[in-house]
Design a protein around this motif. Structure first.
Motif, short mmCIF file in Angstrom:
data_model
loop_
_atom_site.label_atom_id
_atom_site.label_comp_id
_atom_site.label_asym_id
_atom_site.label_seq_id
_atom_site.Cartn_x
_atom_site.Cartn_y
_atom_site.Cartn_z
N ALA A 184 33.30 37.91 33.37
CA ALA A 184 33.83 39.19 32.91
C ALA A 184 33.43 39.40 31.45
O ALA A 184 33.70 38.55 30.61
N ILE A 185 32.78 40.51 31.17
CA ILE A 185 32.35 40.83 29.81
C ILE A 185 33.30 41.90 29.27
O ILE A 185 33.31 43.04 29.76
N ALA A 186 34.11 41.55 28.28
CA ALA A 186 35.16 42.42 27.77
C ALA A 186 34.79 42.99 26.41
O ALA A 186 34.49 42.24 25.49
N SER A 187 34.83 44.30 26.29
CA SER A 187 34.52 44.97 25.03
C SER A 187 35.80 45.30 24.26
O SER A 187 36.84 45.60 24.85
N GLN A 188 35.70 45.26 22.91
CA GLN A 188 36.84 45.46 22.02
C GLN A 188 37.98 44.53 22.43
O GLN A 188 39.12 44.95 22.61
N ALA A 189 37.65 43.24 22.57
CA ALA A 189 38.57 42.28 23.18
C ALA A 189 39.19 41.33 22.17
O ALA A 189 38.53 40.87 21.24
N ARG A 190 40.45 41.04 22.39
CA ARG A 190 41.15 39.94 21.75
C ARG A 190 41.33 38.82 22.77
O ARG A 190 41.14 39.02 23.98
N VAL A 191 41.72 37.65 22.31
CA VAL A 191 41.79 36.47 23.18
C VAL A 191 42.68 36.71 24.40
O VAL A 191 42.33 36.36 25.53
N ALA A 192 43.83 37.32 24.19
CA ALA A 192 44.83 37.44 25.26
C ALA A 192 44.38 38.32 26.42
O ALA A 192 44.97 38.25 27.51
N ILE A 193 43.34 39.12 26.23
CA ILE A 193 42.89 39.97 27.34
C ILE A 193 42.39 39.12 28.50
O ILE A 193 42.43 39.54 29.67
N ALA A 194 41.94 37.90 28.22
CA ALA A 194 41.47 37.01 29.28
C ALA A 194 42.59 36.65 30.25
O ALA A 194 42.34 36.43 31.44
N GLN A 225 31.97 44.28 34.02
CA GLN A 225 32.29 44.77 32.68
C GLN A 225 33.69 45.35 32.65
O GLN A 225 34.10 46.08 33.56
N VAL A 226 34.44 45.02 31.59
CA VAL A 226 35.79 45.59 31.40
C VAL A 226 35.93 46.00 29.94
O VAL A 226 35.12 45.63 29.08
N HIS A 227 36.97 46.75 29.66
CA HIS A 227 37.20 47.28 28.31
C HIS A 227 38.68 47.23 27.99
O HIS A 227 39.52 47.45 28.86
N SER A 228 38.99 46.93 26.75
CA SER A 228 40.39 46.93 26.33
C SER A 228 40.90 48.36 26.13
O SER A 228 40.15 49.33 26.28
N ARG A 229 42.15 48.47 25.76
CA ARG A 229 42.73 49.79 25.51
C ARG A 229 42.26 50.39 24.18
O ARG A 229 42.53 51.56 23.91
N ALA A 230 41.56 49.61 23.38
CA ALA A 230 41.04 50.13 22.11
C ALA A 230 39.78 50.95 22.39
O ALA A 230 38.78 50.40 22.86
N ILE A 272 35.30 32.62 33.77
CA ILE A 272 34.80 32.75 32.40
C ILE A 272 34.85 34.21 31.97
O ILE A 272 34.37 35.09 32.68
N VAL A 273 35.44 34.44 30.82
CA VAL A 273 35.48 35.77 30.21
C VAL A 273 34.74 35.71 28.88
O VAL A 273 34.92 34.78 28.10
N VAL A 274 33.89 36.68 28.64
CA VAL A 274 33.17 36.79 27.37
C VAL A 274 33.70 38.01 26.63
O VAL A 274 33.70 39.12 27.17
N GLY A 275 34.16 37.82 25.41
CA GLY A 275 34.68 38.93 24.62
C GLY A 275 33.99 39.03 23.27
O GLY A 275 33.67 38.01 22.66
N ASP A 276 33.74 40.26 22.83
CA ASP A 276 33.07 40.45 21.53
C ASP A 276 33.90 39.92 20.38
O ASP A 276 33.39 39.32 19.44
#
Length: 234
Positions: free
Chosen positions: A122-132, A42-47, A86-90
C-alpha cells in the motif's frame, strides 16, 4: 563561527527543508515497486495537500473515504489472510522513500519466511505512521510494517523509518509499535534493518504482541549463539 561552518549549516538546513516539502512521485514509485513483482494499491490520507498535512498531523493518520472504499474492494480479491503487510508512506521525507524503499523491499522479501502470505504494497500519500494501522485493519493483516520518510536532521535528510505493529487497528498508539530508524546506506544499512524487522516480526507472531511489550534482542541472541558455538568448538 567559521565561514565554512555557516555555509555547511545553511546547506544542511536547506536540504532538510526541501526534503519535507518535496512531493513524492507516487506513480513512478508504484511502477518501480510493481517491476519488482509486488502488487500495489494507492491510498491517501485525509490531508488534501502538503500544507494541510504539515498543519494537521491528525489528518495524516487516517484514510480518506475514497481510500477506504478502494481497500474494501481490494480485500474482496484477497483469498487468504495476510501475515505481513507492507505500507509505504511519504512521511516527512519523500526523498528517503524514493531513494531507499525499492532496495529495502527487495531485502525484506528475501528475509521473510517463505510460508508467510504478503498483501499488496500500500502506497500512502500525505501519510503519518498511524495510517498503516487503519490500512492493516481494512485488509485484515496480522502484522503491518510501515516504511516511511523520517523527519530530516541536519546531517540526514533521507532517513527511512520502519514501524512494525502486530494486530493493527485504528486507535493503536506509539507504544504498540516497534521502530527501526535511520535506515540508509550511511546509517543502518538495508540488510541490518531487514534482519531486525524480520526478527521482530517473528517474535511478534509468536508472542502476539509488539511495541513496548516486545524487546529487540536480536543482537543479544546472536552474540549468545556465537559464544555458544565458540565454546562448543573449544
Amino acid at each position: 563561527m567559521p565561514t565554512k561552518e555557516v555555509l555547511d549549516f545553511g546547506l544542511a538546513h536547506a536540504m532538510a527543508r526541501d526534503a519535507v516539502h518535496l512531493a513524492l512521485d507516487v506513480d513512478t514509485l508504484e511502477a518501480g515497486i510493481q517491476s519488482q513483482g509486488f502488487t500495489t494499491v494507492q491510498v491517501h490520507s485525509r490531508a488534501p495537500d502538503r500544507a494541510s498535512y504539515l498543519l494537521r498531523p491528525d489528518w495524516g493518520r487516517s484514510l480518506d473515504e475514497e481510500s477506504l472504499s478502494a481497500l474494501a474492494d481490494c480485500k474482496k480479491h484477497i483469498s487468504e489472510p495476510i501475515d505481513f503487510l507492507i505500507v509505504v508512506g511519504d512521511g516527512l521525507s519523500s526523498l528517503a522513500v524514493s531513494r531507499h524503499v525499492q532496495p529495502m523491499l527487495e531485502v525484506i522479501r528475501n528475509a521473510l519466511p517463505a510460508e508467510w502470505t504478503l498483501g499488496p504494497v500500500a502506497i500512502a500519500s500525505q501519510a503519518r505512521v498511524a495510517i498503516a494501522d487503519e490500512i492493516g485493519q481494512a485488509l485484515g493483516a496480522r502484522m503491518v510494517a510501515m516504511l516511511i520518510g523520517e523527519r530530516p536532521g541536519l546531517s540526514s535528510p533521507d532517513s527511512l523509518g520502519l514501524y512494525l505493529t502486530y494486530s493493527p487497528k485504528r486507535g493503536c498508539s506509539d507504544a504498540d509499535r516497534n521502530c527501526i530508524s535511520n535506515v540508509r546506506p550511511d546509517g543502518l544499512h538495508y540488510a541490518a534493518a531487514a534482519k531486525k524487522l524480520v526478527w521482530l516480526a517473528k517474535e511478534a507472531l509468536r508472542l502476539k504482541v509488539s511495541g513496548v511489550a516486545l524487546k529487540d534482542e536480536s543482537d543479544i541472541r546472536e552474540i549468545g549463539q556465537q559464544t555458544t558455538l565458540e565454546l562448543t568448538k573449544a
